[in-house]
Design a protein around this motif. Structure first.
Motif, PDB file in Angstrom:
ATOM      1  N   GLU A 149       0.421  -2.413 -15.780  1.00 14.27           N
ATOM      2  CA  GLU A 149      -0.485  -1.255 -15.809  1.00 14.27           C
ATOM      3  C   GLU A 149      -1.912  -1.589 -16.272  1.00 14.27           C
ATOM      4  O   GLU A 149      -2.871  -1.223 -15.605  1.00 14.27           O
ATOM      5  N   LYS A 173       0.834  -1.198   0.000  1.00 15.53           N
ATOM      6  CA  LYS A 173       0.000   0.000   0.000  1.00 15.53           C
ATOM      7  C   LYS A 173       0.871   1.251   0.000  1.00 15.53           C
ATOM      8  O   LYS A 173       0.651   2.181  -0.753  1.00 15.53           O
ATOM      9  N   ILE A 215      -3.696  -3.401 -13.477  1.00 14.71           N
ATOM     10  CA  ILE A 215      -4.041  -2.509 -12.370  1.00 14.71           C
ATOM     11  C   ILE A 215      -5.230  -1.638 -12.775  1.00 14.71           C
ATOM     12  O   ILE A 215      -6.182  -1.452 -12.009  1.00 14.71           O
ATOM     13  N   ILE A 216      -5.190  -1.142 -13.992  1.00 12.65           N
ATOM     14  CA  ILE A 216      -6.303  -0.310 -14.464  1.00 12.65           C
ATOM     15  C   ILE A 216      -7.575  -1.131 -14.577  1.00 12.65           C
ATOM     16  O   ILE A 216      -8.664  -0.642 -14.274  1.00 12.65           O
ATOM     17  N   LEU A 251      -0.908   4.222  -8.262  1.00 17.62           N
ATOM     18  CA  LEU A 251      -2.244   4.780  -8.527  1.00 17.62           C
ATOM     19  C   LEU A 251      -2.176   6.290  -8.710  1.00 17.62           C
ATOM     20  O   LEU A 251      -2.854   6.850  -9.580  1.00 17.62           O
ATOM     21  N   TRP A 267       1.228   0.560  -4.274  1.00 26.47           N
ATOM     22  CA  TRP A 267      -0.077   0.976  -4.822  1.00 26.47           C
ATOM     23  C   TRP A 267      -0.232   2.486  -4.828  1.00 26.47           C
ATOM     24  O   TRP A 267      -0.763   3.047  -5.788  1.00 26.47           O
ATOM     25  N   ARG A 317      -9.005  -1.408 -11.220  1.00 23.02           N
ATOM     26  CA  ARG A 317      -9.574  -0.121 -10.813  1.00 23.02           C
ATOM     27  C   ARG A 317     -10.879   0.183 -11.560  1.00 23.02           C
ATOM     28  O   ARG A 317     -11.890   0.497 -10.931  1.00 23.02           O
ATOM     29  N   GLU A 358     -11.415   4.683  -3.928  1.00 24.37           N
ATOM     30  CA  GLU A 358      -9.970   4.864  -3.825  1.00 24.37           C
ATOM     31  C   GLU A 358      -9.360   4.232  -2.583  1.00 24.37           C
ATOM     32  O   GLU A 358      -8.295   3.652  -2.640  1.00 24.37           O
ATOM     33  N   MET A 360      -8.705   0.482  -2.938  1.00 21.02           N
ATOM     34  CA  MET A 360      -7.849   0.002  -4.033  1.00 21.02           C
ATOM     35  C   MET A 360      -6.640  -0.816  -3.556  1.00 21.02           C
ATOM     36  O   MET A 360      -6.376  -1.871  -4.131  1.00 21.02           O
ATOM     37  N   PRO A 361      -5.885  -0.365  -2.551  1.00 23.88           N
ATOM     38  CA  PRO A 361      -4.718  -1.156  -2.141  1.00 23.88           C
ATOM     39  C   PRO A 361      -5.079  -2.589  -1.768  1.00 23.88           C
ATOM     40  O   PRO A 361      -4.424  -3.530  -2.205  1.00 23.88           O
ATOM     41  N   LEU A 387      -6.232  -4.596  -4.967  1.00 22.46           N
ATOM     42  CA  LEU A 387      -5.089  -4.951  -5.822  1.00 22.46           C
ATOM     43  C   LEU A 387      -4.250  -6.041  -5.174  1.00 22.46           C
ATOM     44  O   LEU A 387      -3.801  -6.982  -5.838  1.00 22.46           O
TER      45      LEU A 387
END
Lengths: 164, 360
Positions: free
Chosen positions: B168, A26, B171-172, A34, A30, B175, B189, B192-193, B196
């Motif tokens: 990428e 995190k 990850i997208i 992000l 991330w 998201r 948001e 997200m961590p 993922l």
């Protein structure tokens, strides 16, 4: 080992390891990833938007140019028209003035002529009068050169008066 | 990058050295095996491969077993804290310090000790095969994503490259296709961590489970304790991020007749059970899908051995079909590996979405 049996040892390891990995990822993976993605997307969006805006501005500019050109054309036409009008007006005026002048000249010439004529006539009349007087004098002188003749004429005139 | 390669190489060498050591030592104890040359037991064979173990078995040729010894950590009521390598058990054939691996009974396959003539399990926090595999996978995750994150800071404002450009889109995807639709633009948001992490953790472990050799081959995501921890995280996060609306929905469900809530709180009980059931379903689904896939592949392998016992020709004949099916299953499992990671992440995201949903 039972397939469905719960293992406390595995649980502890997994829980701790997962929590630590989650925390590290995190913080060090991330978040920067992000954020970078978001930043990049925003910058792309910005770029697209500004490109759009530039396009719009371009179109506006073109429209402006067109308008200005149109206006210039119109103005030119107007100017040409005005010039034409002005020139024709000037010509007309000139013509008018010229004819007026001519008329005036003719008039004054006529008047001149008239007065010249009158003067000439008068002179002629005077001359004629003078001449006639001179002629009459000469005639009279001729006629009355002798005393007899003068007596005759008197006699005649006396006769005429008597008649009256 | 180079250092990591070197490190992995060293780990591999240590592992193989340990393997060799373990197998050398084993020869002395070979006689344990010789007298019980049994018929091939498909069920046991499959279970051995799916279940957790104290050492990391790599291959066996006859009585020769090559495996990587792993640390056994025990806290016994009798002898306190004990820590030693699993090679001391000689693949479960001998006892060490009074501890041995139970061959049958309630604790079959687990380290036990005898206290007053009774088999008792000590408090067992051994680094078993699954634990080590999980730790390795976590190392890989850390390495991959920290280097990707570094690439983002180093190549700021530039197009992604290499590993970064591989990760990428994924990850997208997580998201834009999982988090945003399930949780909503406003709240996604902060989840997200976690999303993922579980997505990549589950996917990577599913894939590593398909690779038969070290460091793959462990059945991490097919271990119910592991999936339980993952589901527990989802549950904890859901519960702690639940807003007023979420709790009202559970304890005073709107749009339901009052007599379902009072005097017998039927709806609250049902809703509360639902709250608990959701992570349990997550846990079971992942565990069952991965384990089932492994079982099918192993069953096809077992077929070869079963027919091989009838005669060499039968064994070879079967192997053609079995291998074809195994290849098919492995390809299917590749797909399942991704789908299960996706489903687990998506459902977690949906639960987070429910917990943070605003009143509508």
């Amino acid at each position: 080992m039972g397939l469905l049996s719960f293992e406390l040892g595995t649980f502890i390891w997994m829980f701790l390891a997962f929590a630590i990995v989650l925390f590290i990822l995190k913080k060090f993976a991330w978040k920067p990833i992000l954020n970078a993605l978001k930043e990049r997307e925003e910058s792309i969006e910005d770029a697209l938007r500004s490109a759009d805006r530039a396009k719009e501005e371009m179109a506006e500019l073109q429209a402006d140019n067109e308008r200005i050109l149109q206006e210039a054309r119109k103005e030119r036409e107007a100017m040409l028209k005005e010039a034409k009008e002005m020139s024709s007006k000037i010509v007309n005026e000139a013509k008018q003035k010229a004819s007026q002048e001519a008329d005036k000249l003719v008039e004054s010439a006529r008047a001149n002529i008239e007065s010249e004529k009158a003067a000439a006539l008068n002179e002629i009349k005077a001359q004629v009068a003078n001449l006639s007087v001179e002629i009459a004098e000469k005639v009279l002188r001729q006629q009355f050169a002798e005393d007899q003749q003068q007596k005759d004429y008197f006699k005649k005139l006396m006769d005429e008066v008597k008649l009256n | 990058m180079k250092n990591i390669h070197r490190l992995l190489l060293i780990v591999f060498f240590i592992a193989s050295a340990a393997t060799a050591f373990a197998s050398d030592e084993h020869d002395k104890h070979a006689h344990h095996d010789t007298h019980k040359k049994e018929k091939f037991q498909a069920g046991e064979f499959i279970m051995d491969h799916i279940a957790d173990a104290y050492d990391w078995h790599i291959f066996s040729i006859g009585d020769f077993h090559a495996s990587i010894p792993l640390p056994v950590i025990l806290v016994s009521e009798q002898s306190g804290f004990n820590m030693f390598m699993s090679s001391k058990f000689y693949h479960g054939h001998s006892a060490y310090k009074g501890f041995y691996i139970a061959q049958e009974g309630e604790f079959k396959g687990k380290v036990v000790e005898k206290i007053n003539g009774q088999e008792v399990r000590p408090f067992d926090i051994s680094m078993t095969k699954n634990v080590v595999a999980m730790l390795i996978s976590m190392m890989i995750l850390l390495w991959i994503f920290i280097s990707v994150a570094k690439a983002y800071t180093r190549r700021k404002g530039q197009a992604p490259k290499g590993l970064q450009s591989v990760m990428e889109p994924i990850i997208i995807f997580v998201r834009d296709e999982i988090a945003k639709p399930a949780i909503g633009e406003k709240n996604y948001e902060r989840f997200m961590p976690f999303l993922l992490t579980i997505f990549f953790f589950i996917w990577l472990n599913n894939l590593m489970g398909l690779v038969p050799l070290f460091p793959g081959g462990a059945n991490v995501t097919g271990n119910i304790t592991v999936t339980m921890v993952l589901a527990l995280f989802t549950f904890i996060i859901t519960t702690f991020s639940g807003n007023k609306n979420y709790w009202v929905h559970i304890f005073n469900t709107p749009g339901v007749p009052w007599w379902l809530k009072f005097p017998v709180p039927l709806m609250p009980v049902v809703e509360f059970m639902g709250m608990i059931t959701k992570p349990i379903v997550l846990m079971v689904r992942l565990f069952a899908n991965i384990t089932a896939g492994h079982m099918i592949v192993l069953a096809f392998v077992s077929l070869i051995f079963i027919f091989g016992e009838k005669g060499a020709a039968a064994g070879f004949g079967t192997s053609v079909f079995s291998v074809a099916f195994i290849v098919f299953m492995d390809i299917l499992e590749l797909l399942v590996a991704l789908i299960q990671a996706f489903v687990f992440t998506l459902l977690s995201a949906l639960y987070f979405g429910m917990a943070t949903e605003e009143h509508h």
